[in-house]
Design a protein around this motif. Sequence first.
Motif, short mmCIF file in Angstrom:
data_model
loop_
_atom_site.label_atom_id
_atom_site.label_comp_id
_atom_site.label_asym_id
_atom_site.label_seq_id
_atom_site.Cartn_x
_atom_site.Cartn_y
_atom_site.Cartn_z
N GLU A 173 0.84 -1.20 0.00
CA GLU A 173 0.00 0.00 0.00
C GLU A 173 0.87 1.24 0.00
O GLU A 173 1.77 1.39 0.83
CB GLU A 173 -0.92 0.00 1.22
N ASN A 174 0.60 2.13 -0.94
CA ASN A 174 1.44 3.30 -1.13
C ASN A 174 1.62 4.11 0.14
O ASN A 174 0.67 4.35 0.89
CB ASN A 174 0.82 4.20 -2.23
N ASN A 175 2.87 4.53 0.38
CA ASN A 175 3.20 5.45 1.47
C ASN A 175 2.90 4.84 2.85
O ASN A 175 2.68 5.57 3.82
CB ASN A 175 2.44 6.77 1.30
N ASP A 176 2.92 3.51 2.95
CA ASP A 176 2.60 2.83 4.19
C ASP A 176 3.79 1.95 4.61
O ASP A 176 3.98 0.86 4.09
CB ASP A 176 1.36 1.95 3.98
N PRO A 177 4.60 2.42 5.58
CA PRO A 177 5.78 1.66 5.99
C PRO A 177 5.45 0.26 6.50
O PRO A 177 6.20 -0.69 6.24
CB PRO A 177 6.39 2.53 7.10
N SER A 178 4.34 0.11 7.22
CA SER A 178 3.99 -1.21 7.75
C SER A 178 3.64 -2.18 6.63
O SER A 178 4.02 -3.36 6.67
CB SER A 178 2.81 -1.09 8.72
N SER A 179 2.92 -1.70 5.61
CA SER A 179 2.60 -2.55 4.47
C SER A 179 3.87 -2.92 3.71
O SER A 179 4.03 -4.07 3.26
CB SER A 179 1.62 -1.82 3.55
N LEU A 180 4.78 -1.97 3.57
CA LEU A 180 6.06 -2.25 2.92
C LEU A 180 6.85 -3.27 3.74
O LEU A 180 7.45 -4.20 3.17
CB LEU A 180 6.85 -0.95 2.76
N ALA A 181 6.87 -3.12 5.05
CA ALA A 181 7.60 -4.07 5.90
C ALA A 181 7.05 -5.48 5.73
O ALA A 181 7.82 -6.46 5.67
CB ALA A 181 7.50 -3.64 7.37
N LYS A 182 5.74 -5.62 5.64
CA LYS A 182 5.13 -6.93 5.45
C LYS A 182 5.56 -7.55 4.13
O LYS A 182 5.90 -8.75 4.06
CB LYS A 182 3.61 -6.81 5.51
N ALA A 183 5.57 -6.73 3.06
CA ALA A 183 5.97 -7.23 1.74
C ALA A 183 7.46 -7.60 1.74
O ALA A 183 7.86 -8.62 1.14
CB ALA A 183 5.67 -6.20 0.67
N LEU A 184 8.27 -6.80 2.39
CA LEU A 184 9.70 -7.10 2.48
C LEU A 184 9.94 -8.40 3.23
O LEU A 184 10.81 -9.21 2.85
CB LEU A 184 10.44 -5.96 3.18
N ARG A 185 9.19 -8.61 4.29
CA ARG A 185 9.35 -9.84 5.06
C ARG A 185 9.03 -11.07 4.17
O ARG A 185 9.73 -12.08 4.23
CB ARG A 185 8.43 -9.82 6.28
N GLN A 186 7.99 -10.95 3.36
CA GLN A 186 7.65 -12.05 2.46
C GLN A 186 8.80 -12.32 1.48
O GLN A 186 9.16 -13.48 1.23
CB GLN A 186 6.38 -11.72 1.67
N ALA A 187 9.37 -11.24 0.93
CA ALA A 187 10.44 -11.40 -0.06
C ALA A 187 11.72 -11.94 0.57
O ALA A 187 12.40 -12.79 -0.01
CB ALA A 187 10.71 -10.07 -0.74
N LEU A 188 12.04 -11.45 1.75
CA LEU A 188 13.30 -11.84 2.40
C LEU A 188 13.25 -13.26 2.95
O LEU A 188 14.30 -13.87 3.17
CB LEU A 188 13.64 -10.85 3.52
#
Length: 398
Positions: free
Chosen positions: A336-351
């Motif tokens: 979700e744009n401009n949402d650090p928590s949403s980005l963190a969740k996506a990064l966790r999936q990728a990592l």
Amino acid sequence: MTTVTQVITPGPRTKAGGPVVLQVVPNLVTGGVERGAVDMAAALTHAGGTAIIASEGGPLEYELQRIGAAHIRLPMASKNPLVMARNITRLKKVILANDVDIVHARSRAPAWSAYFAAKGTGRHFITTFHAPYNIGNGLKRRYNAIMTKGERVIAISQFIAGHIDQNYKVERTKVRVVQRGVDLLHFDPDQVSAERVVKLATDWRLPDGVPLVLLPGRLTRWKGQSILLDALKELRDLDFCCVLVGSDQGRTSYRQELERQIMANDLAGKAFIFDNCSDMAAAYMLSDVVVSASTDPEGFGRVVSEGQAMGRPVVASDHGGAREQVIPGTTGFLFENNDPSSLAKALRQALTLDAEARAKLSKIAINRVQTLFSKDRMCAATLGLYNELIRRDAHRLD
């Protein structure tokens, strides 16, 4: 909203020697507009045509010399009405002296001069609509509308085609979708040696064996570096390092702000900022996850496809052209744009992808970019459009 979906496909070269095409851009610095102009100049020259670019010049001039295209230095970046008016006369001289067939404008300020120069000399005029330009008031909308005045209007993504359709009165048959393309000879995992990757890791002094999160992009707030740094605060249980790579272009205050944010988020020794990288293919290979966190929707965002071309999972903002490039959970992840928590969740999936899932994602992502988002496909499609106009002239003469 109705989205224009007509996509250009390659067409045969029908004019002996190929068309003479004058592209106008503000300058020749490194950017999506400029890169597209140089790529097309190379393709046109290779196809037997004549490529000319008018601009204020820049680092990419050397590439034009190497490929045999011509560069004419004119003040095309100026938004001064008097300079723009004088540029009409200057461009008319260029058009007539070189027997130009098609004038191709890729940016608003030079497009105004190019439009009247093409009209005054009876030559074809086309445009490439690169971004969802801020509309604001009626005056700004009118200024932007010059990019819809071409006989053909190239939209660099379905997203941009939809933006044109929603905000400007343009005949749908004029708008053609030609998605931007990646240089697959350059961004090829099989062509990047281990030595290049090791050299870059050494130059950057990165810790050995630690997963790397990479965000390429000039240091400007809308590219989302700050959002990423806030997201990384939520991943302290994971082992990673992060590189923000891109020039601050004189925006030293923003760079200093990011450096302070790194310290405040307890990311010292884990997050690093580096100027432009001369070997981005090696940088992608060095990375484990590529991030595109732009807060403003981009017309296409080539970083997304470059990362996927190198077989890396890409995490991107869920808007703009990124939606066309990423299949969530299959070739990357959207947040979700401009949402650090949403980005963190996506990064966790990728990592946390296991080896099998990462290999599967890599294969699908590479194949999709090669099929849909290659530079060769982009250039062939645009050449097809040029030839469409030339064929129309030939039919009129019959």
